[in-house]
Write a protein that holds these residues in place. Structure first.
Motif, PDB file in Angstrom:
ATOM      1  N   SER A  80      -8.934  10.947  14.371  1.00  9.96           N
ATOM      2  CA  SER A  80      -9.827  10.580  15.485  1.00  9.96           C
ATOM      3  C   SER A  80      -9.056   9.844  16.573  1.00  9.96           C
ATOM      4  N   PRO A  81      -9.467   9.992  17.831  1.00  6.91           N
ATOM      5  CA  PRO A  81      -8.845   9.206  18.914  1.00  6.91           C
ATOM      6  C   PRO A  81      -9.292   7.745  18.911  1.00  6.91           C
ATOM      7  N   ILE A  82     -10.304   7.418  18.108  1.00  5.34           N
ATOM      8  CA  ILE A  82     -10.836   6.049  18.057  1.00  5.34           C
ATOM      9  C   ILE A  82     -10.058   5.239  17.026  1.00  5.34           C
ATOM     10  N   HIS A  83      -9.518   4.113  17.459  1.00 12.25           N
ATOM     11  CA  HIS A  83      -8.652   3.287  16.619  1.00 12.25           C
ATOM     12  C   HIS A  83      -9.349   2.836  15.335  1.00 12.25           C
ATOM     13  N   SER A  84     -10.578   2.366  15.446  1.00 11.71           N
ATOM     14  CA  SER A  84     -11.274   1.863  14.248  1.00 11.71           C
ATOM     15  C   SER A  84     -11.587   2.976  13.261  1.00 11.71           C
ATOM     16  N   HIS A  85     -11.716   4.215  13.725  1.00 10.63           N
ATOM     17  CA  HIS A  85     -11.878   5.341  12.806  1.00 10.63           C
ATOM     18  C   HIS A  85     -10.606   5.521  11.981  1.00 10.63           C
ATOM     19  N   ARG A  86      -9.463   5.464  12.656  1.00  9.74           N
ATOM     20  CA  ARG A  86      -8.192   5.659  11.959  1.00  9.74           C
ATOM     21  C   ARG A  86      -7.934   4.514  10.984  1.00  9.74           C
ATOM     22  N   ASN A  87      -8.249   3.300  11.424  1.00 16.39           N
ATOM     23  CA  ASN A  87      -8.077   2.134  10.564  1.00 16.39           C
ATOM     24  C   ASN A  87      -8.923   2.264   9.297  1.00 16.39           C
ATOM     25  N   THR A  88     -10.176   2.656   9.469  1.00 18.15           N
ATOM     26  CA  THR A  88     -11.086   2.816   8.335  1.00 18.15           C
ATOM     27  C   THR A  88     -10.598   3.927   7.409  1.00 18.15           C
ATOM     28  N   ALA A  89     -10.096   5.008   7.979  1.00 19.34           N
ATOM     29  CA  ALA A  89      -9.546   6.094   7.163  1.00 19.34           C
ATOM     30  C   ALA A  89      -8.397   5.594   6.291  1.00 19.34           C
ATOM     31  N   LEU A  90      -7.551   4.746   6.854  1.00 14.09           N
ATOM     32  CA  LEU A  90      -6.421   4.208   6.093  1.00 14.09           C
ATOM     33  C   LEU A  90      -6.897   3.278   4.976  1.00 14.09           C
ATOM     34  N   PHE A  91      -7.926   2.476   5.237  1.00 19.05           N
ATOM     35  CA  PHE A  91      -8.487   1.641   4.172  1.00 19.05           C
ATOM     36  C   PHE A  91      -9.012   2.517   3.028  1.00 19.05           C
ATOM     37  N   ILE A  92      -9.637   3.625   3.381  1.00 19.28           N
ATOM     38  CA  ILE A  92     -10.151   4.553   2.362  1.00 19.28           C
ATOM     39  C   ILE A  92      -9.003   5.156   1.562  1.00 19.28           C
ATOM     40  N   LEU A  93      -7.963   5.590   2.247  1.00 16.04           N
ATOM     41  CA  LEU A  93      -6.812   6.196   1.565  1.00 16.04           C
ATOM     42  C   LEU A  93      -6.120   5.195   0.645  1.00 16.04           C
ATOM     43  N   ILE A  94      -5.985   3.961   1.096  1.00 15.10           N
ATOM     44  CA  ILE A  94      -5.364   2.923   0.256  1.00 15.10           C
ATOM     45  C   ILE A  94      -6.179   2.718  -1.020  1.00 15.10           C
ATOM     46  N   LYS A  95      -7.481   2.622  -0.865  1.00 14.06           N
ATOM     47  CA  LYS A  95      -8.348   2.404  -2.032  1.00 14.06           C
ATOM     48  C   LYS A  95      -8.253   3.573  -2.999  1.00 14.06           C
ATOM     49  N   ARG A  96      -8.266   4.785  -2.495  1.00 16.46           N
ATOM     50  CA  ARG A  96      -8.174   5.957  -3.368  1.00 16.46           C
ATOM     51  C   ARG A  96      -6.794   6.035  -4.022  1.00 16.46           C
ATOM     52  N   PHE A  97      -5.759   5.663  -3.280  1.00 19.72           N
ATOM     53  CA  PHE A  97      -4.405   5.636  -3.849  1.00 19.72           C
ATOM     54  C   PHE A  97      -4.353   4.668  -5.024  1.00 19.72           C
ATOM     55  N   GLN A  98      -4.982   3.526  -4.878  1.00 17.44           N
ATOM     56  CA  GLN A  98      -4.944   2.504  -5.920  1.00 17.44           C
ATOM     57  C   GLN A  98      -5.799   2.853  -7.125  1.00 17.44           C
ATOM     58  N   LYS A  99      -6.871   3.600  -6.910  1.00 20.42           N
ATOM     59  CA  LYS A  99      -7.820   3.875  -7.984  1.00 20.42           C
ATOM     60  C   LYS A  99      -7.633   5.238  -8.660  1.00 20.42           C
ATOM     61  N   PHE A 100      -7.081   6.201  -7.917  1.00 23.91           N
ATOM     62  CA  PHE A 100      -6.984   7.562  -8.454  1.00 23.91           C
ATOM     63  C   PHE A 100      -5.518   7.994  -8.498  1.00 23.91           C
ATOM     64  N   SER A 101      -4.855   7.737  -9.607  1.00 25.32           N
ATOM     65  CA  SER A 101      -3.420   8.044  -9.706  1.00 25.32           C
ATOM     66  C   SER A 101      -3.132   9.519  -9.506  1.00 25.32           C
ATOM     67  N   GLU A 102      -4.062  10.370  -9.872  1.00 25.04           N
ATOM     68  CA  GLU A 102      -3.851  11.811  -9.727  1.00 25.04           C
ATOM     69  C   GLU A 102      -3.809  12.245  -8.266  1.00 25.04           C
ATOM     70  N   GLU A 103      -4.295  11.402  -7.360  1.00 30.02           N
ATOM     71  CA  GLU A 103      -4.290  11.736  -5.934  1.00 30.02           C
ATOM     72  C   GLU A 103      -3.101  11.153  -5.179  1.00 30.02           C
ATOM     73  N   GLN A 104      -2.313  10.317  -5.820  1.00 29.63           N
ATOM     74  CA  GLN A 104      -1.305   9.548  -5.085  1.00 29.63           C
ATOM     75  C   GLN A 104      -0.319  10.430  -4.329  1.00 29.63           C
ATOM     76  N   LYS A 105       0.194  11.453  -4.977  1.00 25.78           N
ATOM     77  CA  LYS A 105       1.171  12.329  -4.318  1.00 25.78           C
ATOM     78  C   LYS A 105       0.544  13.016  -3.107  1.00 25.78           C
ATOM     79  N   LYS A 106      -0.683  13.477  -3.248  1.00 28.02           N
ATOM     80  CA  LYS A 106      -1.369  14.150  -2.140  1.00 28.02           C
ATOM     81  C   LYS A 106      -1.626  13.178  -0.987  1.00 28.02           C
TER      82      LYS A 106
END
Length: 245
Positions: A80-106
């Motif tokens: 998204s061109p909106i900064h807070s959208h990108r920031n929120t997306a990164l928070f989501i990715l970090i959480k999924r990285f920490q919780k779902f080891s099978e997704e880490q490489k992806k």
């Protein structure tokens, strides 16, 4: 906020996240953030768009949706061109990285594929240690140095900040390599990042940080040095700054 525990195909997750953020938007804050993040022509954040959502509110939205938003949806939000959208997306990715080891490489692959959207210092600093640093800590780190060798400012800062994960585990060698590489870099956002990492090393091993400083402080940009010695006693800070003159 309701917490989405399961994916709901009938729900447009990305649209829902954007709507939630829109409800939290503040035009006055947006104007201040536009200036703070240098979005004017020629600024390092040129063209970025803010809607005035605070970071704590972005975290709350990410917490609400991180289980429901799959990687394709997170990637769509990240673009998204909106900064807070990108920031929120990164928070989501970090959480999924920490919780779902099978997704880490992806998630790492997604992150590296979308570097052009991780294009301001706050986006870099919140994500690089938790995704790239965490992933490459016990693996070949060639990717970190490829980013450092890029001509792109944000890729370079990502490389530096990824090593924060290493520093937190008392592994300083690659941070020192990057510090040495960027000693004469022209941009203060790199000076600040390197100085910050040297300060963090010094908090853990003062002697090894001083050893590096004694070899290199004379050619360091002043901002880098100030950040590096910020937690030193006042008389020591004064000594380094006066000797640099």
């Amino acid at each position: 906020m309701e917490n989405y525990h399961e994916s709901k195909p009938e729900l447009d997750i990305v649209k829902s996240i954007k709507n939630d953020l829109k409800k939290l938007a503040d035009p006055k804050k947006a104007q201040k953030l536009q200036r703070f993040f240098k979005t004017e022509k020629g600024g390092y954040g040129e063209g970025d768009k803010f809607i005035g959502v605070t970071v704590p509110d972005q975290r709350k939205v990410a917490q609400k949706y991180w289980k429901a938003a799959n990687l394709l949806e997170a990637e769509k939000l990240l673009r998204s061109p909106i900064h807070s959208h990108r920031n929120t997306a990164l928070f989501i990715l970090i959480k999924r990285f920490q919780k779902f080891s099978e997704e880490q490489k992806k998630i790492v692959e997604l992150y590296l594929k979308n570097l052009k959207f991780i294009n301001n210092w706050d986006l870099v600093d919140l994500s690089a240690p938790h995704i790239l640093g965490a992933h490459f800590f016990d693996k070949d780190r060639a990717t970190i140095f490829q980013l450092a060798n890029s001509k792109n400012l944000w890729a370079q800062r990502i490389a530096i900040m990824a090593t924060f994960h290493f520093v937190r585990r008392n592994d300083f060698s690659d941070t020192f390599k990057l510090a040495k590489k960027f000693l004469t870099h022209k941009h203060d956002l790199i000076h600040k990042a390197i100085g910050w990492m040297l300060r963090e090393i010094g908090s853990r091993d003062r002697a090894i940080a001083i050893e590096f400083l004694e070899k290199h402080y004379r050619i360091m940009p002043r901002t880098m040095l100030r950040y590096a010695i910020e937690k030193f006693p006042k008389n020591e800070r004064k000594k380094y700054l006066e000797k640099k003159l």
